[in-house]
Design an enzyme around this catalytic site. Structure first.
Site, PDB file in Angstrom:
ATOM      1  N   GLU A   1     -10.029  -3.969  -5.331  1.00 13.80           N
ATOM      2  CA  GLU A   1      -9.635  -2.824  -4.516  1.00 13.80           C
ATOM      3  C   GLU A   1      -9.721  -1.492  -5.259  1.00 13.80           C
ATOM      4  O   GLU A   1      -9.556  -1.430  -6.473  1.00 13.80           O
ATOM      5  CB  GLU A   1      -8.230  -3.024  -3.958  1.00 13.80           C
ATOM      6  CG  GLU A   1      -7.141  -3.279  -4.979  1.00 13.80           C
ATOM      7  CD  GLU A   1      -5.775  -3.387  -4.301  1.00 13.80           C
ATOM      8  OE1 GLU A   1      -5.324  -2.359  -3.788  1.00 13.80           O
ATOM      9  OE2 GLU A   1      -5.212  -4.484  -4.284  1.00 13.80           O
TER      10      GLU A   1
ATOM     11  N   HIS B   1      -7.833  -5.283  -1.120  1.00 20.28           N
ATOM     12  CA  HIS B   1      -6.596  -4.544  -0.887  1.00 20.28           C
ATOM     13  C   HIS B   1      -5.794  -5.184   0.239  1.00 20.28           C
ATOM     14  O   HIS B   1      -6.313  -5.448   1.321  1.00 20.28           O
ATOM     15  CB  HIS B   1      -6.924  -3.095  -0.522  1.00 20.28           C
ATOM     16  CG  HIS B   1      -5.709  -2.274  -0.199  1.00 20.28           C
ATOM     17  ND1 HIS B   1      -4.830  -1.848  -1.162  1.00 20.28           N
ATOM     18  CD2 HIS B   1      -5.215  -1.814   0.978  1.00 20.28           C
ATOM     19  CE1 HIS B   1      -3.870  -1.153  -0.604  1.00 20.28           C
ATOM     20  NE2 HIS B   1      -4.068  -1.128   0.699  1.00 20.28           N
TER      21      HIS B   1
ATOM     22  N   SER C   1       0.834  -1.198   0.000  1.00 20.34           N
ATOM     23  CA  SER C   1       0.000   0.000   0.000  1.00 20.34           C
ATOM     24  C   SER C   1       0.875   1.257   0.000  1.00 20.34           C
ATOM     25  O   SER C   1       1.701   1.437  -0.899  1.00 20.34           O
ATOM     26  CB  SER C   1      -0.955  -0.050   1.197  1.00 20.34           C
ATOM     27  OG  SER C   1      -1.990   0.877   1.066  1.00 20.34           O
TER      28      SER C   1
END
Length: 310
Positions: free
Chosen positions: A241, A271, A147
């Site tokens: 996501e 995600h 991320s």
């Protein structure tokens, strides 16, 4: 645990617990406490020894498979959390599973977080940690991150390139956040599918991190950087996501920059599903592919010769 039932249960748990917590209405400090508690409650492989240490001026930890032989290669892992939340605790199952699967020592960095420490604090900490590992004799240091940590890994690689420092042999990226302007099409089209993140929550984190620089600053949003000369990259993402478009666009940008890039999109997953390592088969298998990619890179390229001291 494995199978469709396990995946459905975990997806529901993520939606019911994480999505409300990571929304824009929950104070950042509360988000941090809740994520830390969730991380402590998760499973870490018994075979992996975890040792606190400093990495430059920032705290971190060493994760090493018991009995693994010392070697010059290592992985510097940068956790996700929108540059505002996340910690060693919240991401230890992921980083420890990566250490177990690869057999390499993983160094996880607890870099400074926004809004208390906006850009470039996290980037400075990551570069300093990389320099520290170089000084300790680690000749080949992979950069890995999930991320925001994936975006930070890219920004770190760009900074190393521009500073003339030894490049990582490869980058291992999980659902990298590459556009802090949150302009990707899937921010809207996947809003109902993503059980974890939302565009408003990401926008709040982005504003806290960038501070006074624009969201398209290339070291905040690597999607807009000159990517030429970067090392090979493996990117993994879930199909459901909101950050999927960040992955697809950075893959295209890397291809245009002639950077070797491999993309693996996991159907029906969300995600950063890698955070369910040790609980969900798909998470362990995906991390195993990251590890195999790193080992393959090491096998293909001989270790560089160390210069003799003059």
């Amino acid at each position: 645990m494995s199978g469709n039932f396990t995946r459905s249960v975990l997806r529901l748990l993520v939606r019911l617990t994480l999505k409300p917590v990571l929304g824009p209405s929950v104070p950042v400090r509360m988000q941090r406490r809740l994520l830390k508690a969730a991380g402590i409650a998760t499973r870490v492989p018994r075979e992996v020894k975890v040792t606190p240490r400093m990495l430059g001026a920032a705290p971190g930890e060493t994760l090493q498979l018991e009995g693994a032989a010392a070697q010059g290669a290592a992985i510097l892992f940068l956790h996700g959390g929108g540059y505002c939340v996340g910690s060693l605790d919240s991401h230890r199952p992921l980083s420890a599973t990566l250490a177990k699967a690869s057999g390499l020592t993983v160094f996880a960095l607890d870099y400074r977080l926004a809004p208390e420490h906006p850009y470039p604090a996290a980037l400075n900490d990551a570069v300093a940690a990389y320099r520290t590992l170089l000084d300790e004799g680690h000749e080949r240091i992979f950069l890995a991150g999930d991320s925001a940590g994936g975006g930070l890994a890219l920004a770190t690689a760009l900074s190393l390139r521009d500073a003339g420092l030894p490049a990582p042999p490869a980058l291992l990226l999980i659902s990298p956040w590459t556009d802090l302007g949150c302009s990707g099409a899937t921010m809207v089209s996947h809003a109902a599918h993503d059980p974890m993140l939302s565009q408003p929550g990401l926008q709040r984190w982005a504003a806290a991190y960038v501070g006074r620089v624009p969201t398209d600053h290339p070291l905040c949003s690597p999607l807009f950087a000159d990517l030429r000369g970067l090392s090979p990259i493996l990117i993994q993402s879930g199909s459901d996501e909101v950050l999927l478009d960040d992955t697809l666009r950075i893959e295209k940008a890397l291809q245009q920059a002639k950077v070797p890039v491999t993309l693996q999109v996991y159907p029906g997953l969300w995600h950063d599903f890698h955070l369910q390592a040790g609980v969900m088969r798909e998470a362990d298998e995906a991390i195993g592919k990251l590890a195999a990619f790193a080992v393959e890179i090491l096998t293909a390229a001989p270790a560089p010769r160390r210069r003799r001291a003059v």
